[in-house]
Design a protein around this motif. Structure first.
Motif, PDB file in Angstrom:
ATOM      1  N   ILE A 145     -61.226  61.194 -23.587  1.00 40.94           N
ATOM      2  CA  ILE A 145     -60.595  60.494 -22.492  1.00 40.94           C
ATOM      3  C   ILE A 145     -59.191  60.085 -22.974  1.00 40.94           C
ATOM      4  O   ILE A 145     -58.131  60.445 -22.504  1.00 40.94           O
ATOM      5  N   GLU A 146     -59.265  59.511 -24.095  1.00 37.62           N
ATOM      6  CA  GLU A 146     -58.020  58.646 -24.685  1.00 37.62           C
ATOM      7  C   GLU A 146     -57.189  59.750 -25.380  1.00 37.62           C
ATOM      8  O   GLU A 146     -55.932  59.624 -25.730  1.00 37.62           O
ATOM      9  N   GLY A 147     -57.661  60.804 -25.856  1.00 40.20           N
ATOM     10  CA  GLY A 147     -56.942  61.956 -26.638  1.00 40.20           C
ATOM     11  C   GLY A 147     -57.085  61.581 -28.242  1.00 40.20           C
ATOM     12  O   GLY A 147     -56.039  61.996 -28.887  1.00 40.20           O
ATOM     13  N   ILE A 148     -58.165  61.066 -28.719  1.00 38.20           N
ATOM     14  CA  ILE A 148     -58.375  60.719 -30.178  1.00 38.20           C
ATOM     15  C   ILE A 148     -59.044  61.733 -30.488  1.00 38.20           C
ATOM     16  O   ILE A 148     -60.115  62.272 -30.089  1.00 38.20           O
ATOM     17  N   GLY A 149     -58.338  62.654 -31.561  1.00 37.27           N
ATOM     18  CA  GLY A 149     -58.952  63.701 -32.207  1.00 37.27           C
ATOM     19  C   GLY A 149     -60.517  63.682 -32.913  1.00 37.27           C
ATOM     20  O   GLY A 149     -60.920  62.455 -33.112  1.00 37.27           O
ATOM     21  N   LYS A 150     -60.991  64.606 -33.056  1.00 37.35           N
ATOM     22  CA  LYS A 150     -62.439  64.891 -33.558  1.00 37.35           C
ATOM     23  C   LYS A 150     -62.401  63.995 -34.980  1.00 37.35           C
ATOM     24  O   LYS A 150     -63.416  63.307 -35.339  1.00 37.35           O
ATOM     25  N   LYS A 151     -61.529  64.131 -35.958  1.00 31.34           N
ATOM     26  CA  LYS A 151     -61.392  63.884 -37.312  1.00 31.34           C
ATOM     27  C   LYS A 151     -61.043  62.108 -37.244  1.00 31.34           C
ATOM     28  O   LYS A 151     -61.508  61.553 -38.174  1.00 31.34           O
ATOM     29  N   ASP A 152     -60.618  61.581 -36.098  1.00 32.40           N
ATOM     30  CA  ASP A 152     -60.325  60.220 -36.133  1.00 32.40           C
ATOM     31  C   ASP A 152     -61.072  59.246 -35.347  1.00 32.40           C
ATOM     32  O   ASP A 152     -61.041  58.024 -35.392  1.00 32.40           O
ATOM     33  N   TYR A 153     -61.901  59.701 -34.306  1.00 32.70           N
ATOM     34  CA  TYR A 153     -62.311  58.739 -33.159  1.00 32.70           C
ATOM     35  C   TYR A 153     -63.311  58.006 -33.737  1.00 32.70           C
ATOM     36  O   TYR A 153     -63.592  56.724 -33.111  1.00 32.70           O
ATOM     37  N   LEU A 154     -64.268  58.471 -34.805  1.00 33.88           N
ATOM     38  CA  LEU A 154     -65.177  57.568 -35.461  1.00 33.88           C
ATOM     39  C   LEU A 154     -64.682  56.510 -36.070  1.00 33.88           C
ATOM     40  O   LEU A 154     -65.060  55.393 -36.160  1.00 33.88           O
ATOM     41  N   LYS A 155     -63.473  56.467 -36.537  1.00 36.90           N
ATOM     42  CA  LYS A 155     -62.713  55.455 -37.280  1.00 36.90           C
ATOM     43  C   LYS A 155     -61.993  54.496 -36.352  1.00 36.90           C
ATOM     44  O   LYS A 155     -62.335  53.210 -36.350  1.00 36.90           O
ATOM     45  N   VAL A 156     -61.312  55.055 -35.269  1.00 33.59           N
ATOM     46  CA  VAL A 156     -60.555  54.419 -34.269  1.00 33.59           C
ATOM     47  C   VAL A 156     -61.759  53.484 -33.473  1.00 33.59           C
ATOM     48  O   VAL A 156     -61.492  52.355 -33.216  1.00 33.59           O
ATOM     49  N   LEU A 157     -62.914  53.982 -33.210  1.00 34.97           N
ATOM     50  CA  LEU A 157     -63.795  53.139 -32.273  1.00 34.97           C
ATOM     51  C   LEU A 157     -65.157  52.843 -33.418  1.00 34.97           C
ATOM     52  O   LEU A 157     -66.150  53.252 -33.016  1.00 34.97           O
ATOM     53  N   SER A 158     -64.628  52.428 -34.387  1.00 38.65           N
ATOM     54  CA  SER A 158     -65.786  52.075 -35.316  1.00 38.65           C
ATOM     55  C   SER A 158     -66.626  50.988 -35.007  1.00 38.65           C
ATOM     56  O   SER A 158     -66.031  50.072 -33.967  1.00 38.65           O
ATOM     57  N   SER A 159     -67.745  50.722 -35.163  1.00 39.35           N
ATOM     58  CA  SER A 159     -68.386  49.642 -34.598  1.00 39.35           C
ATOM     59  C   SER A 159     -68.123  48.351 -34.973  1.00 39.35           C
ATOM     60  O   SER A 159     -68.167  47.089 -34.366  1.00 39.35           O
ATOM     61  N   GLU A 160     -67.092  48.055 -35.977  1.00 36.18           N
ATOM     62  CA  GLU A 160     -66.617  46.808 -36.112  1.00 36.18           C
ATOM     63  C   GLU A 160     -65.250  46.451 -35.268  1.00 36.18           C
ATOM     64  O   GLU A 160     -65.193  45.478 -35.062  1.00 36.18           O
ATOM     65  N   LYS A 161     -64.898  47.302 -34.714  1.00 36.18           N
ATOM     66  CA  LYS A 161     -63.878  47.312 -33.704  1.00 36.18           C
ATOM     67  C   LYS A 161     -64.355  47.131 -32.357  1.00 36.18           C
ATOM     68  O   LYS A 161     -63.708  46.838 -31.091  1.00 36.18           O
ATOM     69  N   CYS A 162     -65.334  47.937 -31.832  1.00 39.76           N
ATOM     70  CA  CYS A 162     -65.886  48.019 -30.433  1.00 39.76           C
ATOM     71  C   CYS A 162     -67.037  47.794 -30.469  1.00 39.76           C
ATOM     72  O   CYS A 162     -68.157  47.661 -31.024  1.00 39.76           O
ATOM     73  N   LYS A 163     -67.638  47.558 -29.102  1.00 40.42           N
ATOM     74  CA  LYS A 163     -68.937  47.102 -28.560  1.00 40.42           C
ATOM     75  C   LYS A 163     -69.136  48.289 -27.443  1.00 40.42           C
ATOM     76  O   LYS A 163     -68.532  48.585 -26.511  1.00 40.42           O
ATOM     77  N   LEU A 164     -70.648  48.744 -27.314  1.00 43.28           N
ATOM     78  CA  LEU A 164     -71.058  49.947 -26.386  1.00 43.28           C
ATOM     79  C   LEU A 164     -72.276  49.518 -25.975  1.00 43.28           C
ATOM     80  O   LEU A 164     -73.433  49.140 -26.563  1.00 43.28           O
ATOM     81  N   ALA A 165     -72.877  49.514 -24.733  1.00 47.26           N
ATOM     82  CA  ALA A 165     -74.069  49.600 -23.926  1.00 47.26           C
ATOM     83  C   ALA A 165     -73.892  50.749 -22.935  1.00 47.26           C
ATOM     84  O   ALA A 165     -72.913  51.279 -22.349  1.00 47.26           O
ATOM     85  N   VAL A 166     -75.138  51.353 -22.630  1.00 42.68           N
ATOM     86  CA  VAL A 166     -75.145  52.406 -21.876  1.00 42.68           C
ATOM     87  C   VAL A 166     -76.452  52.143 -20.687  1.00 42.68           C
ATOM     88  O   VAL A 166     -77.451  51.501 -21.473  1.00 42.68           O
ATOM     89  N   ARG A 167     -76.281  52.383 -19.463  1.00 48.53           N
ATOM     90  CA  ARG A 167     -77.640  52.115 -18.641  1.00 48.53           C
ATOM     91  C   ARG A 167     -77.672  53.462 -17.752  1.00 48.53           C
ATOM     92  O   ARG A 167     -76.694  54.103 -17.550  1.00 48.53           O
ATOM     93  N   ILE A 168     -78.922  53.860 -17.984  1.00 46.88           N
ATOM     94  CA  ILE A 168     -79.517  55.038 -16.994  1.00 46.88           C
ATOM     95  C   ILE A 168     -79.336  54.789 -15.551  1.00 46.88           C
ATOM     96  O   ILE A 168     -79.892  53.912 -15.129  1.00 46.88           O
ATOM     97  N   LEU A 169     -78.772  55.470 -15.020  1.00 46.77           N
ATOM     98  CA  LEU A 169     -78.412  55.505 -13.507  1.00 46.77           C
ATOM     99  C   LEU A 169     -79.376  56.422 -12.570  1.00 46.77           C
ATOM    100  O   LEU A 169     -80.093  56.127 -11.790  1.00 46.77           O
ATOM    101  N   ASN A 170     -79.495  57.694 -13.008  1.00 48.70           N
ATOM    102  CA  ASN A 170     -80.559  58.749 -12.419  1.00 48.70           C
ATOM    103  C   ASN A 170     -81.750  58.749 -13.180  1.00 48.70           C
ATOM    104  O   ASN A 170     -81.537  58.528 -14.478  1.00 48.70           O
ATOM    105  N   PRO A 171     -82.842  59.138 -12.586  1.00 47.12           N
ATOM    106  CA  PRO A 171     -83.976  59.135 -13.269  1.00 47.12           C
ATOM    107  C   PRO A 171     -83.870  60.436 -14.232  1.00 47.12           C
ATOM    108  O   PRO A 171     -83.210  61.323 -13.965  1.00 47.12           O
ATOM    109  N   VAL A 172     -84.619  60.225 -15.443  1.00 43.43           N
ATOM    110  CA  VAL A 172     -84.274  61.032 -16.614  1.00 43.43           C
ATOM    111  C   VAL A 172     -85.264  62.439 -16.119  1.00 43.43           C
ATOM    112  O   VAL A 172     -86.353  62.259 -15.714  1.00 43.43           O
TER     113      VAL A 172
END
Length: 237
Positions: free
Chosen positions: A42-69
């Motif tokens: 979505i942001e346009g961060i390349g495959k080689k860079d997104y894991l660095k830019v969005l590292s666990s030290e810099k961001c927080k993530l959570a996910v919720r299941i909306l539709n039944p699996v």
């Protein structure tokens, strides 16, 4: 803390389990590295860079299941593309394609909760989501599994510690105190081990045991930390 909340959904999805090969199985929801790749698209961060830019030290993530699996099996033809060309029909000693049985998610939908320490980057991702202006194509695991998304909001979240709550998101076991989960009638509980963190070389740094409810219902548990958004509780990976 301000959290960005958005939904992502599609007709099909596949998040390959790391221990499957010839007949790939899928996780029931996108693990954190996959979510980072989705946000990077979505942001346009390349495959080689997104894991660095969005590292666990810099961001927080959570996910919720909306539709039944829902999981189905489908035969997919893999085309031979060795040596930078593909063979349109069978030749001697060459197979044009190989068919594999693949497990797919049907009609998956998830709610993503995201925070980043870089305020400028965080605000830019918010604007792209609001205006539906992703840079790269968004997919659910595989490039063939095209996805769509919708902006839900930016909301304040407050941490609550050492309490019994109804957790709406996927729940990592490391936050559960005294192994206390209240199993309720009418709910389907599953446990999985997922890759929780990767470095820039795509080497898994950490795995996490998580529990989730297959129909997207909340899980009643005593947890060391949760975040309150309006009337729901979530837990970050």
């Amino acid at each position: 803390m301000k959290l960005l909340i958005f939904d992502v959904y599609g007709d099909f999805g596949h998040f390959k389990k790391y221990y499957t090969t010839s007949s790939p199985l899928t996780f029931s929801f996108p693990p954190p590295p996959t979510i980072k790749g989705l946000i990077g698209a979505i942001e346009g961060i390349g495959k080689k860079d997104y894991l660095k830019v969005l590292s666990s030290e810099k961001c927080k993530l959570a996910v919720r299941i909306l539709n039944p699996v829902k999981k189905i099996r489908m035969g997919l033809n893999l085309i031979n593309t060795k040596d930078n060309f593909w063979i349109p029909f069978k030749k001697k000693n060459h197979e044009a394609r190989t068919q594999v049985k693949m497990e797919l998610l049907k009609d998956p939908m998830y709610r993503i909760y995201f925070y980043h320490t870089d305020e400028d980057l965080f605000n830019d991702i918010i604007e792209k989501l609001k205006n539906h202006q992703n840079v790269y194509t968004v997919s659910l695991g595989l490039s063939e599994m095209i996805a769509d998304y919708r902006f839900v909001g930016v909301k304040d979240a407050f941490e609550e510690k050492n309490s019994e709550v109804f957790v709406s998101s996927v729940l990592p076991y490391k936050y559960i105190l005294e192994d206390k989960i209240v199993f309720e009638d009418g709910k389907k509980y599953f446990k999985e081990k997922i890759p929780a963190d990767m470095d820039e070389e795509r080497i898994v740094l950490d795995y996490a045991d998580v529990v989730y409810e297959a129909n997207g219902k909340s899980i009643r548990s005593y947890v060391s930390s949760s975040w309150v958004i309006d009337d729901e509780h979530i837990v970050f990976f």
